[in-house]
Design a protein around this motif. Sequence first.
Motif, PDB file in Angstrom:
ATOM      1  N   THR A 327     -66.489 -10.374  40.937  1.00 21.17           N
ATOM      2  CA  THR A 327     -66.147  -9.364  39.938  1.00 21.17           C
ATOM      3  C   THR A 327     -66.516  -9.866  38.542  1.00 21.17           C
ATOM      4  O   THR A 327     -66.403 -11.056  38.256  1.00 21.17           O
ATOM      5  N   PRO A 328     -66.933  -8.954  37.636  1.00 20.86           N
ATOM      6  CA  PRO A 328     -67.585  -9.393  36.401  1.00 20.86           C
ATOM      7  C   PRO A 328     -66.675  -9.741  35.230  1.00 20.86           C
ATOM      8  O   PRO A 328     -67.153 -10.308  34.257  1.00 20.86           O
ATOM      9  N   THR A 329     -65.383  -9.396  35.263  1.00 20.51           N
ATOM     10  CA  THR A 329     -64.539  -9.627  34.095  1.00 20.51           C
ATOM     11  C   THR A 329     -63.368 -10.537  34.430  1.00 20.51           C
ATOM     12  O   THR A 329     -62.995 -10.704  35.599  1.00 20.51           O
ATOM     13  N   LEU A 330     -62.775 -11.112  33.396  1.00 15.96           N
ATOM     14  CA  LEU A 330     -61.623 -11.983  33.580  1.00 15.96           C
ATOM     15  C   LEU A 330     -60.475 -11.225  34.235  1.00 15.96           C
ATOM     16  O   LEU A 330     -59.845 -11.725  35.172  1.00 15.96           O
ATOM     17  N   ARG A 331     -60.199 -10.024  33.766  1.00 19.96           N
ATOM     18  CA  ARG A 331     -59.084  -9.254  34.326  1.00 19.96           C
ATOM     19  C   ARG A 331     -59.268  -9.003  35.814  1.00 19.96           C
ATOM     20  O   ARG A 331     -58.347  -9.192  36.613  1.00 19.96           O
ATOM     21  N   LEU A 332     -60.463  -8.604  36.209  1.00 19.59           N
ATOM     22  CA  LEU A 332     -60.716  -8.314  37.613  1.00 19.59           C
ATOM     23  C   LEU A 332     -60.659  -9.584  38.467  1.00 19.59           C
ATOM     24  O   LEU A 332     -60.186  -9.553  39.606  1.00 19.59           O
ATOM     25  N   ARG A 333     -61.105 -10.686  37.921  1.00 21.39           N
ATOM     26  CA  ARG A 333     -61.046 -11.936  38.688  1.00 21.39           C
ATOM     27  C   ARG A 333     -59.604 -12.419  38.848  1.00 21.39           C
ATOM     28  O   ARG A 333     -59.238 -12.951  39.895  1.00 21.39           O
ATOM     29  N   LEU A 334     -58.797 -12.236  37.821  1.00 21.04           N
ATOM     30  CA  LEU A 334     -57.381 -12.593  37.944  1.00 21.04           C
ATOM     31  C   LEU A 334     -56.714 -11.747  39.031  1.00 21.04           C
ATOM     32  O   LEU A 334     -55.912 -12.246  39.827  1.00 21.04           O
ATOM     33  N   GLU A 335     -57.066 -10.464  39.064  1.00 19.61           N
ATOM     34  CA  GLU A 335     -56.521  -9.577  40.110  1.00 19.61           C
ATOM     35  C   GLU A 335     -56.962 -10.048  41.491  1.00 19.61           C
ATOM     36  O   GLU A 335     -56.167 -10.068  42.440  1.00 19.61           O
TER      37      GLU A 335
END
Length: 345
Positions: A327-335
């Motif tokens: 996943t391309p963003t920090l938020r999505l990777r944290l999820e």
Amino acid sequence: MRLGYSMSYWGGAGLGPADHLTLVREAERLGYESVWAAETYGTDPASLMAWIAGQTERIALGTGVLQMSGRKPVVAAMTAATIDQISGGRARLGVGVSGPQVVEGWHGERFDRPVARARDYLSVLRLALAGRPVSYSGETVTLPLPGGQGKELSLGVSPVQKHLPVYLGAMGPETTALAGELADGWLAIHFPPEHLAERTAQLRAGAARAGRTLDGFDVAPMILTLVDEDEELAFDMMRPMLALYLGGMGSRRTNFYNRLARSLGFEKEAEAIQKAFLAGRQGEAMSLLPDGLVDAMTMCGPPAKLRERVAAYREAGATSLVVGLVTPTLRLRLEQLELVAELVT
């Protein structure tokens, strides 16, 4: 089964150092047992692990993997022992032979005799990390240099761990057996559970050569992972990275990931993907990836499906599961870190 997080190849996706540190700290909070950083011709994974060591408390710090052509085995031993010291005993040393593109194109060494080189490398590593005088004569390495002015030396800094774990990244049958013989763990990149299970016999054969069993040995598949109810979207998210591995990670003649895809029954597709990718048609290469191949070499889709996949890895003999995120963003990777943790716990 322990859970690991792969930072993979640092770069792209617009993520900076602070973002990557946030992800590692979150992985530690969620109970991930280890974090790993890869090496190609970009960031240095050993530096990353040393940097992370001072900003985390419990998570094990792995290089996954250092290229043997880029560091002499005694240098890898010095690096691992230093990281182990500053982290309070959390280092994991993953090494591998890499491939001709990096070995010859980046390091300027001939890519030949990979099994012999790996054997000699691991043997010297073992001597150095054990604090013994390094005296070794192999097919590719002789220490001290014959006829020279040097004498046997011992590593001047001891790891905190009495036995610092050494992992071998291996894809071929001979190197897999070598992992069972000389290493403490096997990093199996993109291997589906069924293929992992087939390689267990090779690991056992290698262990038997050394007069040991696989008790305590860490079988650690490294797998691109995406948890999403929309399976079609998940497949599409995997295609760019998987096309890079099958098409561009290696030379036209030698690409170990492409060989793996062929061994899984996708010979024609693997050939077409590599041909398109090397011709500069990356979009076409992605489009040529059939769902079945994506499904075999990654772990993506709805949670219920992936729980079964995790169970299959456990049944196949995996003792760790190291996940990489796309996943391309920090938020999505944290999820994703949290969603993956829920699959394994």
